[in-house]
Design an enzyme around this catalytic site. Structure first.
Site, mmCIF file in Angstrom:
data_model
loop_
_atom_site.group_PDB
_atom_site.id
_atom_site.type_symbol
_atom_site.label_atom_id
_atom_site.label_comp_id
_atom_site.label_asym_id
_atom_site.label_seq_id
_atom_site.Cartn_x
_atom_site.Cartn_y
_atom_site.Cartn_z
ATOM 1 N N GLN A 97 8.508 6.734 -37.706
ATOM 2 C CA GLN A 97 7.200 6.451 -37.131
ATOM 3 C C GLN A 97 6.164 6.281 -38.231
ATOM 4 O O GLN A 97 6.091 7.109 -39.135
ATOM 5 C CB GLN A 97 6.827 7.625 -36.223
ATOM 6 C CG GLN A 97 5.411 7.589 -35.698
ATOM 7 C CD GLN A 97 5.126 8.788 -34.814
ATOM 8 O OE1 GLN A 97 5.456 8.792 -33.636
ATOM 9 N NE2 GLN A 97 4.541 9.829 -35.384
ATOM 10 N N SER B 35 0.075 13.852 -24.500
ATOM 11 C CA SER B 35 0.143 12.487 -23.966
ATOM 12 C C SER B 35 -0.247 12.468 -22.494
ATOM 13 O O SER B 35 -1.008 11.612 -22.046
ATOM 14 C CB SER B 35 1.557 11.896 -24.102
ATOM 15 O OG SER B 35 1.831 11.532 -25.430
ATOM 16 N N HIS C 169 3.480 18.047 -29.805
ATOM 17 C CA HIS C 169 3.766 16.621 -29.909
ATOM 18 C C HIS C 169 4.693 16.347 -31.096
ATOM 19 O O HIS C 169 5.666 15.596 -31.001
ATOM 20 C CB HIS C 169 2.438 15.885 -30.083
ATOM 21 C CG HIS C 169 2.488 14.447 -29.733
ATOM 22 N ND1 HIS C 169 2.601 14.003 -28.428
ATOM 23 C CD2 HIS C 169 2.429 13.334 -30.498
ATOM 24 C CE1 HIS C 169 2.597 12.676 -28.422
ATOM 25 N NE2 HIS C 169 2.503 12.247 -29.662
ATOM 26 N N TYR D 221 2.558 -0.219 -30.529
ATOM 27 C CA TYR D 221 1.518 -0.105 -29.495
ATOM 28 C C TYR D 221 0.300 0.584 -30.075
ATOM 29 O O TYR D 221 0.412 1.457 -30.919
ATOM 30 C CB TYR D 221 2.030 0.668 -28.273
ATOM 31 C CG TYR D 221 2.513 2.066 -28.565
ATOM 32 C CD1 TYR D 221 3.810 2.294 -29.011
ATOM 33 C CD2 TYR D 221 1.684 3.160 -28.393
ATOM 34 C CE1 TYR D 221 4.261 3.575 -29.277
ATOM 35 C CE2 TYR D 221 2.131 4.450 -28.658
ATOM 36 C CZ TYR D 221 3.412 4.651 -29.107
ATOM 37 O OH TYR D 221 3.853 5.910 -29.390
ATOM 38 N N LYS E 241 -7.162 8.426 -27.741
ATOM 39 C CA LYS E 241 -7.236 9.737 -27.106
ATOM 40 C C LYS E 241 -8.331 9.622 -26.046
ATOM 41 O O LYS E 241 -9.425 9.115 -26.325
ATOM 42 C CB LYS E 241 -7.584 10.822 -28.130
ATOM 43 C CG LYS E 241 -6.444 11.158 -29.077
ATOM 44 C CD LYS E 241 -5.254 11.752 -28.326
ATOM 45 C CE LYS E 241 -4.202 12.266 -29.300
ATOM 46 N NZ LYS E 241 -2.965 12.621 -28.570
#
Lengths: 250, 250, 250, 250, 250
Positions: B183, B221, B170, B143, B147
């Site tokens: 990731q 987030s 985070h 995806y 920000k």
């Protein structure tokens, strides 16, 4: 509150195209080569116009699949851009393309550049900036943008001093990239769907990312900028375009 | 306020494709098998490049109908990604695909990873993270994201200490999934329509959901992230892709 | 602040299709009938899987023209959903459909349902809710949704007690429709473009409207819910689907 | 806070179509006339249903190119609307149309109209309003709408007295246009992408503009209404539709 | 709070078209010339209607690729616009076009222009402004717009005095461009997706940019205007259109 004065130069048309792969691959390699040879005549005409300072022209292979190619035209009038559109569509090459995106604008400089006593029409430096040839740098980045008009971050409700302060800070970031990134701003209020188009040129595309990321932390972008789609690509001459097209042809 | 420094590695192209079912089913099963065999040569070339550390490559069957397949390429330059695009489109296999979505970015690490005295170009660990092979895990999730820059949740107007605090919180969530989810962050400011692309890999796709859901309650987030479309799929080798394509062929 | 725990069951694929009227009407009525007979084998396979508790399957004729048909699949893995996609596309029936919309998610229950000392894997009630057969009710309603993350109505910035209070009020409305509406929630964070998919079943579709309208005045929807497209349709068995398709064939 | 009660009547399908000009003009004028004659049978069937109070039907030529035609159906059940869709698509006329937009809803009246002691099912006035024939007025206007749910203008967070006050003011504007504009509200919460569809009928379309503009200054629209696309057209009988289609045929 | 009164004149249809290049170039040059000759009859009919004050008509070649051509029609009724649509589509020329965008509106003047004692129907100046021929200026600019209705910049919640003050300031900017830019405002509340359409005419298109940019700093635009797509083009007579089409034909 009056709008800042601008100097306006040549009209600009960014023409984004996608290759019609099926049609292109369906013709044999000799026909494909002939299509590219014929297209060379069109490109040479545009480059001749650029050399004669009648307009500007550049062509680019784009990354990703939002579009494959960008053809960039500048001309003194919108009528001439329309005529270029008709001439491009008339080529056999055009038959193997589809329209992917488009942007119409006019090269724009800050009005403050017109110093008192200077005749803009006779000022060679300004004329070259208002009617610029496409820079001979390897990579291009294009995006359209607006200044935000929603409360409480409404650019157009700032007073002039505040706007000037923001623009100066913004300009200083740009100057840090002098020599690395060349920027041509074109205005599109009343001409297309965003207020400005930004075209950046660099020999290393990482500078696009670093410049725009740096600016994003500057208040004039952080609070006031709205961005449209981003396109990045590599400038190609006739041979480069032909090579890429023939690779795709297989 | 200055932008955080980044380390930038290979350019990345996520190429999402949909199968042209009608064309694919209109050829007989032997021709279909031949198309897949021929495509193997293309895939092997990409995997050879990955083995030689000249680039990276992965292929995935996607869930749902937003797209059917994802081909993921990494290369040192945008020009090489453009060349890969032309070579893919030149395959017979490509004739049975349509473009569904695309994302252009560059592998990005935090600049703080470049410790004083370390030559990033010579640091093997950093080099592997900047030029990563596609992880050999079964599932992928992609995806793009931004920000947020709208009042009062404007990431780019936070001071550096606040941003760092958010990023640390985070990061701690990410570490809870160490070993389960790998990731790869790639930056796309100036390259594509969002600011980052996130590609996650896991052997069990439920970890994608749990990781992202956990992060959504984290302030960085909850207040500051804007998400684009989500794609999830299963990594396939040549045999896996062929099996799926032949099942669809019938 | 930690995310609420969830129990996750089968993966779900909502596959929305539109009939390719021109192609469908261009074949003669005997061929059309044969296409439907052949498709019956596919449907029986899916229904057999549902009976064997290997997955779930339902088919629906939809109202309006956003889509004509909904096929709903559940399976333990995303790989099995991908395989179902390939098998569906391989049918002759699929040739007369186009993809209209799609949603990928996983059946989700609140983690609080896993009482201490209970092995979820062995709890038959929970297992049936996590791996539910498609309810045998006449009408279906599907929509995806998010919890809002914009100031000042940011669901993910609420503290846990407040979220729980909202969810309880929300649940009470649902219980008023017990027996009238059956609801299956599936989570899609990291899997598709919204955070949840909601699939409702009822024998009278007016209950969809009344339930959702009632909820809209509840604070958890009024302040925090964002909704995607809504689809409503009628469940059909093989005969029902064939009747509708043959009516359309003419 | 409970949702206002509603009375719900027939289900409504607004079916917007565009003419496939190329296909339509490719058949000769005799075939075109035959297509229209055959379509008359379909229309007569719908009008018969309307006369028999089994449903409603109207047809309209639309202005602009978002769509060319609107066919409006009402039926007691969604299943019957689906069947009408199949029957329409089965006509030869349908082959010359494409789907442009669609809206599914159900005729809705305020629950306060059900006075205590009144059996709605037996109240002829209410029954006619819940199951209305298409008004015989010359022009139609359709648009879907929502009540806004974003801070600080969140309709669903208002208390009942405030909502009632707004609705009364709103209703008074409507009454100023009594005799000039006939309005049919249909609810679509849970049925389609907006909360309501509004269909207006008038003999002079300037009343659409004046009514809606007047309402826009009313607080219930000014602060709380969100509008979807607007369509305006002229009601046609079989002859009127045929004339327009044959003019387009040339 | 009542809506300002308006005077409403002819209905307006802006019909944006794209050339179907492949079809157009596939016919030989003689056939292409014949198509243009035949189309002249259609255009002459429209121009005759304009001369007879039965309606208005203009044609424009547009810049960029959002659309190629704009045909602009005005008529006393929507029915007549629908008939013009059918007649245009019936031409052979239409076969080489695709619909790109469309806008339906009605010429609108402020109600304050109807001075007491003046019969608008008999006032020649007002009649000419309500039923204007297309100005004979070289360039056109079209865009639709709304007045914003979101807190705290909600135009429709302003009191009348405030709105009047904004409109006067706005009008003064317009007057600075008197002679350079001619503006025709048409209202589209209830008729199309935005509240107004703005059509500007000028002999030099830079005035579009300068006028709209100047207005953007005026509070009524800065705080309250929302803009749709912008189109810019050059007015062409039959010969001009033919020349452009034949250049594109090649």
């Amino acid at each position: 509150m009056a709008a800042p004065q601008t100097l306006d130069g040549w009209y600009v048309w960014h023409d984004f195209r996608t290759i019609r792969r099926e049609a292109w691959k369906s013709i044999d390699v000799h026909s494909a080569a002939a299509v590219m040879r014929d297209f060379t005549a069109f490109v040479q005409g545009e480059l001749d116009a650029q050399r004669s300072r009648l307009g500007s022209f550049g062509q680019f292979v784009l990354a990703g699949t939002k579009a494959d190619l960008l053809f960039l035209y500048m001309r003194p009038t919108i009528g001439e851009l329309n005529e270029a559109k008709a001439r491009f569509e008339a080529t056999r090459f055009a038959d193997f393309t589809e329209r992917a995106y488009s942007y119409v604008s006019v090269v724009e400089l800050g009005g403050y550049l017109a110093k008192p006593g200077v005749d803009v029409e006779q000022d060679e430096v300004l004329q070259l900036r208002l009617k610029p040839p496409v820079p001979q740098m390897r990579y291009v980045c294009f995006y359209p943008m607006n200044k935000r008009r929603t409360h409480p971050d409404n650019w157009y409700m700032l007073d002039e001093a505040e706007r000037r302060k923001h623009l100066m800070a913004h300009g200083q970031i740009g100057r840090q990239f002098a020599g690395k990134v060349k920027q041509i701003i074109s205005g599109s209020v009343g001409l297309d769907d965003w207020e400005w188009g930004v075209t950046l040129y660099a020999d290393d595309p990482i500078h696009f990312k670093k410049l725009i990321y740096e600016m994003r932390f500057d208040e004039s972008s952080a609070r006031f900028a709205e961005f449209g789609p981003f396109y990045v690509g590599e400038q190609v001459d006739v041979e480069g375009l032909t090579t890429w097209m023939m690779t795709l042809h297989g």
